[in-house]
Design an enzyme around this catalytic site. Structure first.
Site, PDB file in Angstrom:
ATOM      1  N   LYS A 166       0.822  -1.211   0.000  1.00  0.00           N
ATOM      2  CA  LYS A 166       0.000   0.000   0.000  1.00  0.00           C
ATOM      3  C   LYS A 166       0.865   1.274   0.000  1.00  0.00           C
ATOM      4  O   LYS A 166       2.069   1.211   0.258  1.00  0.00           O
ATOM      5  CB  LYS A 166      -0.923  -0.030   1.229  1.00  0.00           C
ATOM      6  CG  LYS A 166      -2.004  -1.127   1.188  1.00  0.00           C
ATOM      7  CD  LYS A 166      -2.916  -0.988   2.414  1.00  0.00           C
ATOM      8  CE  LYS A 166      -4.068  -1.960   2.400  1.00  0.00           C
ATOM      9  NZ  LYS A 166      -4.948  -1.769   3.590  1.00  0.00           N
ATOM     10  N   HIS A 171      -2.245  -5.257   1.590  1.00  0.00           N
ATOM     11  CA  HIS A 171      -3.565  -5.851   1.376  1.00  0.00           C
ATOM     12  C   HIS A 171      -3.355  -7.309   0.979  1.00  0.00           C
ATOM     13  O   HIS A 171      -2.375  -7.623   0.295  1.00  0.00           O
ATOM     14  CB  HIS A 171      -4.302  -5.138   0.233  1.00  0.00           C
ATOM     15  CG  HIS A 171      -5.515  -5.908  -0.236  1.00  0.00           C
ATOM     16  ND1 HIS A 171      -6.737  -5.790   0.380  1.00  0.00           N
ATOM     17  CD2 HIS A 171      -5.665  -6.842  -1.222  1.00  0.00           C
ATOM     18  CE1 HIS A 171      -7.596  -6.627  -0.221  1.00  0.00           C
ATOM     19  NE2 HIS A 171      -6.971  -7.265  -1.188  1.00  0.00           N
ATOM     20  N   THR A 221      -5.571  -6.850  10.905  1.00  0.00           N
ATOM     21  CA  THR A 221      -5.832  -5.585  10.204  1.00  0.00           C
ATOM     22  C   THR A 221      -5.216  -4.393  10.935  1.00  0.00           C
ATOM     23  O   THR A 221      -4.616  -3.515  10.325  1.00  0.00           O
ATOM     24  CB  THR A 221      -7.361  -5.376  10.061  1.00  0.00           C
ATOM     25  OG1 THR A 221      -7.914  -6.526   9.412  1.00  0.00           O
ATOM     26  CG2 THR A 221      -7.681  -4.136   9.259  1.00  0.00           C
ATOM     27  N   TYR A 228     -12.651  -1.741  -3.629  1.00  0.00           N
ATOM     28  CA  TYR A 228     -13.107  -1.932  -2.241  1.00  0.00           C
ATOM     29  C   TYR A 228     -14.634  -1.912  -2.114  1.00  0.00           C
ATOM     30  O   TYR A 228     -15.147  -1.661  -1.034  1.00  0.00           O
ATOM     31  CB  TYR A 228     -12.501  -0.853  -1.339  1.00  0.00           C
ATOM     32  CG  TYR A 228     -11.129  -1.171  -0.783  1.00  0.00           C
ATOM     33  CD1 TYR A 228     -10.851  -2.395  -0.147  1.00  0.00           C
ATOM     34  CD2 TYR A 228     -10.097  -0.239  -0.841  1.00  0.00           C
ATOM     35  CE1 TYR A 228      -9.592  -2.674   0.390  1.00  0.00           C
ATOM     36  CE2 TYR A 228      -8.834  -0.512  -0.298  1.00  0.00           C
ATOM     37  CZ  TYR A 228      -8.597  -1.734   0.312  1.00  0.00           C
ATOM     38  OH  TYR A 228      -7.364  -2.001   0.859  1.00  0.00           O
ATOM     39  N   ARG A 253       2.423  -6.665   9.075  1.00  0.00           N
ATOM     40  CA  ARG A 253       1.768  -5.491   9.659  1.00  0.00           C
ATOM     41  C   ARG A 253       2.340  -5.146  11.033  1.00  0.00           C
ATOM     42  O   ARG A 253       2.401  -3.978  11.417  1.00  0.00           O
ATOM     43  CB  ARG A 253       0.257  -5.704   9.714  1.00  0.00           C
ATOM     44  CG  ARG A 253      -0.385  -5.543   8.324  1.00  0.00           C
ATOM     45  CD  ARG A 253      -1.805  -6.029   8.312  1.00  0.00           C
ATOM     46  NE  ARG A 253      -2.533  -5.570   7.128  1.00  0.00           N
ATOM     47  CZ  ARG A 253      -3.742  -5.993   6.804  1.00  0.00           C
ATOM     48  NH1 ARG A 253      -4.368  -6.888   7.573  1.00  0.00           N
ATOM     49  NH2 ARG A 253      -4.356  -5.537   5.737  1.00  0.00           N
TER      50      ARG A 253
HETATM   51  P1  IDP Z   1      -8.034  -6.527   5.820  1.00  0.00           P
HETATM   52  O1  IDP Z   1      -7.200  -5.562   4.998  1.00  0.00           O
HETATM   53  O2  IDP Z   1      -7.254  -7.064   6.996  1.00  0.00           O
HETATM   54  O3  IDP Z   1      -8.667  -7.608   4.987  1.00  0.00           O
HETATM   55  P2  IDP Z   1     -10.660  -5.313   5.946  1.00  0.00           P
HETATM   56  O4  IDP Z   1     -11.608  -5.479   7.071  1.00  0.00           O
HETATM   57  O5  IDP Z   1     -10.948  -6.029   4.666  1.00  0.00           O
HETATM   58  O6  IDP Z   1      -9.193  -5.667   6.483  1.00  0.00           O
HETATM   59  O7  IDP Z   1     -10.562  -3.764   5.662  1.00  0.00           O
HETATM   60  C1  IDP Z   1      -9.940  -3.278   4.489  1.00  0.00           C
HETATM   61  C2  IDP Z   1      -9.024  -2.141   4.862  1.00  0.00           C
HETATM   62  O8  IDP Z   1      -9.814  -1.091   5.382  1.00  0.00           O
HETATM   63  C3  IDP Z   1      -8.024  -2.461   5.987  1.00  0.00           C
HETATM   64  O9  IDP Z   1      -6.831  -3.051   5.527  1.00  0.00           O
HETATM   65  C4  IDP Z   1      -7.777  -1.099   6.569  1.00  0.00           C
HETATM   66  O10 IDP Z   1      -6.809  -0.400   5.796  1.00  0.00           O
HETATM   67  C5  IDP Z   1      -9.110  -0.407   6.416  1.00  0.00           C
HETATM   68  N1  IDP Z   1      -9.897  -0.497   7.644  1.00  0.00           N
HETATM   69  C6  IDP Z   1     -10.494  -1.585   8.172  1.00  0.00           C
HETATM   70  N2  IDP Z   1     -11.146  -1.294   9.318  1.00  0.00           N
HETATM   71  C7  IDP Z   1     -10.941   0.028   9.519  1.00  0.00           C
HETATM   72  C8  IDP Z   1     -11.373   0.931  10.544  1.00  0.00           C
HETATM   73  O11 IDP Z   1     -12.061   0.577  11.503  1.00  0.00           O
HETATM   74  N3  IDP Z   1     -10.967   2.230  10.393  1.00  0.00           N
HETATM   75  C9  IDP Z   1     -10.204   2.655   9.352  1.00  0.00           C
HETATM   76  N4  IDP Z   1      -9.780   1.839   8.377  1.00  0.00           N
HETATM   77  C10 IDP Z   1     -10.143   0.542   8.455  1.00  0.00           C
HETATM   78 MG    MG Z   2     -10.076  -7.458   3.500  1.00  0.00          MG
END
Ligand code: IDP
Ligand code: MG
Length: 136
Positions: free
Chosen positions: A12, A118, A94, A52, A105
């Protein structure tokens, strides 16, 4: 049963900006992933919204799409046995503050939004996400 799978990984903007591409690619290779395709690009916000789309109802969707389109990213297709789940393990949680020692991470993530990588979360989504970046 183990199956050779492909998954989509993205380094990213926060990590590209800090020059971490090669370091992170080496971690994947050391763990046995083959990087079979890669493309460094900057996408625009409407493309980020498409990528997304699954998150479109989330409160962080707008910021997330602005962020992903804020600078260059490195999209990669990784191949390995059980690549989807193995990559998720290697990435860590995450939120970097919840990510286990030894995960990408944990090592490089700055915050829940700037979490450096990602990775596709299912074989089905991996196919869609790989097509998104590498359909041509
Ligand atoms: P992941 O990347 O671990 O699969 P996802 O739940 O799919 O997590 O969320 C996608 C992306 O959205 C995350 O990598 C993160 O950058 C962002 N994200 C997820 N939850 C939050 C939040 O609560 N606040 C701000 N950004 C978030
Ligand atoms: Mg995801």
């Amino acid at each position: 049963m183990s199956e050779i799978e492909k998954t989509l990984s993205i380094i990213k903007p926060d990590a590209v900006e800090r020059g971490l591409e090669n370091e992170i690619k080496k971690i994947f290779e050391k763990k046995g992933f083959s990087i079979i395709k890669e493309k460094k690009i900057q996408i625009d916000k409407s493309e980020a919204e498409k990528f997304y789309k699954i998150h479109e109802t989330k409160p962080f969707y707008n910021d997330l799409c602005s962020y992903l389109s804020s600078g260059p990213i490195l999209a990669m297709v990784l191949e390995k046995e059980n690549a989807v789940s193995e990559n998720r393990k290697l990435m860590g949680a995450t939120d970097p503050k919840d990510a286990d020692d030894g995960t990408i991470r944990n090592k490089y993530g700055i915050s829940i939004d700037k979490n450096s990588v990602h990775g596709s979360d299912s074989i089905e989504n991996a196919k869609t996400e790989i097509d998104f970046f590498f359909s041509d």
